[in-house]
Design a protein around this motif. Structure first.
Motif, short mmCIF file in Angstrom:
data_model
loop_
_atom_site.label_atom_id
_atom_site.label_comp_id
_atom_site.label_asym_id
_atom_site.label_seq_id
_atom_site.Cartn_x
_atom_site.Cartn_y
_atom_site.Cartn_z
N TRP A 60 -7.65 -46.61 1.35
CA TRP A 60 -8.09 -45.89 2.56
C TRP A 60 -9.18 -44.90 2.18
O TRP A 60 -9.03 -44.12 1.24
N VAL A 65 -11.28 -46.86 6.88
CA VAL A 65 -10.46 -46.60 8.06
C VAL A 65 -11.09 -47.14 9.35
O VAL A 65 -10.41 -47.31 10.35
N LYS A 71 -8.26 -53.07 8.01
CA LYS A 71 -7.05 -52.83 8.81
C LYS A 71 -6.26 -54.11 9.04
O LYS A 71 -5.03 -54.09 9.02
N MET A 87 -5.03 -43.61 -0.84
CA MET A 87 -6.24 -43.01 -0.27
C MET A 87 -7.15 -42.59 -1.41
O MET A 87 -6.69 -42.09 -2.43
N ILE A 93 -5.74 -41.45 7.81
CA ILE A 93 -5.22 -42.81 7.75
C ILE A 93 -5.01 -43.33 9.17
O ILE A 93 -4.53 -42.58 10.03
#
Length: 170
Positions: A60, A65, A71, A87, A93
């Motif tokens: 992420w 994002v 996704k 991340m 997030i």
């Protein structure tokens, strides 16, 4: 079949490569989209690699994002119960993934002795060797927070509707 599928935004290639190298040094097979041969269908190749992976790591970032591809890949990993998120900067997030604990690799530069990388590595190992707890199935909720599978919990409603339909016909 790869042990690990890495999902990332193209702008984050450097971090994805560091991660792929670190996991490869541990002896795991790693797939990331740098391995798509010329002439191959991009989406079919990714789907095949994603479906055969034993663990999906999503990176992420500010870039990922907002990526539909990232996704979608993360959602597939989550659905299969094999998603391990990390991340790499402090971007928020996406909502659907906030309930999954995420490793913080925002200050990781490829070193093997990093607290968060160590935790990520342990999670990946448990996915690959099958010792990770079985994922809990998530029930989709409608816009008012009710289960979309209400009909599975209320078979009597169908019986009542059936009896009423027969009564109307007669």
């Amino acid at each position: 079949m790869s042990d690990i599928f890495i999902s990332y935004a193209r702008a984050d290639k450097h971090k994805a490569e560091l991660l792929a190298d670190a996991f490869s040094r541990k002896g795991w097979s790693v797939w990331w989209d740098r391995q798509i041969p010329p002439g191959q269908s991009f989406d079919e190749t990714i789907e095949s690699a994603l479906n055969s992976a034993r663990c999906v790591i999503v990176l992420w970032s500010t870039h990922s994002v907002s990526s539909r591809w990232v996704k979608t890949e993360a959602a597939e990993g989550a659905e299969r119960g094999i998603l391990v998120p990390a991340m790499i900067d402090h971007a928020p997030i996406p909502l659907e993934f906030k309930r999954i604990e995420t490793a913080d690799l925002s200050d990781w530069e490829g070193e093997l002795s990093h607290r968060e990388f160590d935790q990520l590595q342990k999670s990946v190992a448990s996915m690959i060797d099958g010792t990770a707890p079985a994922p809990k199935r998530q029930i989709a909720l409608d816009s008012e927070g009710r289960s979309e599978l209400w009909w599975r919990k209320s078979p009597g409603v169908f019986a009542l509707v059936g009896v009423a339909a027969v009564a109307v016909i007669l």
